[in-house]
Design a protein around this motif. Sequence first.
Motif, PDB file in Angstrom:
ATOM      1  N   SER A  79      29.457  42.439  49.656  1.00 42.18           N
ATOM      2  CA  SER A  79      30.978  42.273  48.832  1.00 42.18           C
ATOM      3  C   SER A  79      30.928  40.786  48.842  1.00 42.18           C
ATOM      4  O   SER A  79      31.047  40.302  49.519  1.00 42.18           O
ATOM      5  CB  SER A  79      31.803  43.291  49.550  1.00 42.18           C
ATOM      6  OG  SER A  79      32.677  42.601  48.524  1.00 42.18           O
ATOM      7  N   HIS A 101      32.313  37.269  46.689  1.00 44.59           N
ATOM      8  CA  HIS A 101      33.678  36.858  45.928  1.00 44.59           C
ATOM      9  C   HIS A 101      33.691  35.287  45.764  1.00 44.59           C
ATOM     10  O   HIS A 101      33.160  34.241  46.526  1.00 44.59           O
ATOM     11  CB  HIS A 101      34.854  37.786  46.007  1.00 44.59           C
ATOM     12  CG  HIS A 101      34.769  39.175  46.282  1.00 44.59           C
ATOM     13  ND1 HIS A 101      35.553  39.663  45.444  1.00 44.59           N
ATOM     14  CD2 HIS A 101      34.252  39.702  46.988  1.00 44.59           C
ATOM     15  CE1 HIS A 101      35.753  41.531  45.260  1.00 44.59           C
ATOM     16  NE2 HIS A 101      35.358  41.447  46.267  1.00 44.59           N
ATOM     17  N   HIS A 135      25.737  42.481  41.481  1.00 47.11           N
ATOM     18  CA  HIS A 135      27.969  42.874  42.236  1.00 47.11           C
ATOM     19  C   HIS A 135      28.943  42.106  42.145  1.00 47.11           C
ATOM     20  O   HIS A 135      29.835  42.686  42.915  1.00 47.11           O
ATOM     21  CB  HIS A 135      27.584  44.462  42.982  1.00 47.11           C
ATOM     22  CG  HIS A 135      26.990  45.570  42.181  1.00 47.11           C
ATOM     23  ND1 HIS A 135      24.931  45.287  43.046  1.00 47.11           N
ATOM     24  CD2 HIS A 135      26.688  45.756  41.644  1.00 47.11           C
ATOM     25  CE1 HIS A 135      24.822  46.367  42.335  1.00 47.11           C
ATOM     26  NE2 HIS A 135      25.912  46.786  41.925  1.00 47.11           N
ATOM     27  N   LYS A 169      32.087  39.437  42.583  1.00 47.98           N
ATOM     28  CA  LYS A 169      32.537  38.837  41.827  1.00 47.98           C
ATOM     29  C   LYS A 169      33.115  37.910  41.620  1.00 47.98           C
ATOM     30  O   LYS A 169      33.249  36.979  42.643  1.00 47.98           O
ATOM     31  CB  LYS A 169      33.884  40.223  41.968  1.00 47.98           C
ATOM     32  CG  LYS A 169      33.618  41.560  42.271  1.00 47.98           C
ATOM     33  CD  LYS A 169      34.744  42.543  42.174  1.00 47.98           C
ATOM     34  CE  LYS A 169      35.186  44.174  42.381  1.00 47.98           C
ATOM     35  NZ  LYS A 169      35.443  44.856  43.248  1.00 47.98           N
ATOM     36  N   HIS A 172      35.633  35.451  40.171  1.00 47.99           N
ATOM     37  CA  HIS A 172      37.884  34.933  40.256  1.00 47.99           C
ATOM     38  C   HIS A 172      37.916  33.354  40.215  1.00 47.99           C
ATOM     39  O   HIS A 172      37.212  32.758  40.339  1.00 47.99           O
ATOM     40  CB  HIS A 172      38.510  35.318  41.349  1.00 47.99           C
ATOM     41  CG  HIS A 172      38.086  36.045  41.980  1.00 47.99           C
ATOM     42  ND1 HIS A 172      38.628  37.795  42.320  1.00 47.99           N
ATOM     43  CD2 HIS A 172      37.327  37.713  42.986  1.00 47.99           C
ATOM     44  CE1 HIS A 172      37.732  38.669  42.256  1.00 47.99           C
ATOM     45  NE2 HIS A 172      37.517  38.010  42.987  1.00 47.99           N
TER      46      HIS A 172
END
Length: 204
Positions: A37, A39, A67, A69, A71
């Motif tokens: 994960s 980000h 995948h 992300k 922001h």
Amino acid sequence: MSIIRPHISTRFILINTQKNHNIGSSARAIKTMGFNSLHIVNPYDANVLQCRKTKTRASGADDILRHAKKHSTLTEAIQGCGLVCGTGMPVDMYRKRKEREYIEPRVYFERVLSDSTIGHSNKNSSVDMQLTQYLDIAFLFGCETTGMKDVDMDKCHVMLGIPTNPRFGSLNLASAVQIIAYEWRMALGGRSSYVVTDNDDVNV
């Protein structure tokens, strides 16, 4: 004291990253440690995830980039995280900061996994810690030249400091990500790299 092993979700958050290759190298770093994960908060290049240099430096961690992300704010990136860990140099070579307590990652991780109630280590933190049987943890990394801003550190429950040379403590961004990912993997009981199983990732 018995070790508590709740459901754990881990995310690595890069803030204001300036160099595309550092995001690619960081993707590679977390994948080698079994995490997935990534980000990214307000990177210098808005198209960094599609950049050839980013993909080249990922060296096969293309799935992490796909995948990942993006922001616009850190507040958005840490949404839902019960434990937010900032990273930085205990002695800043470039500018003065608020006085903060930095904890060695290995020491803090042992505390996290062995105690159901963990007090704030960051006295300046403006957020409440929420730890239950589920643990959603985030590791934050600032930009390459200045590290994390004070306003971003204030959003953390703890500041982790890798014990480097006090006269030259600057680490490459991906190197810092790799060290934190390794220490967290080992704290979680990381599996041997020499035995391939059907479930090699330490978290999903």
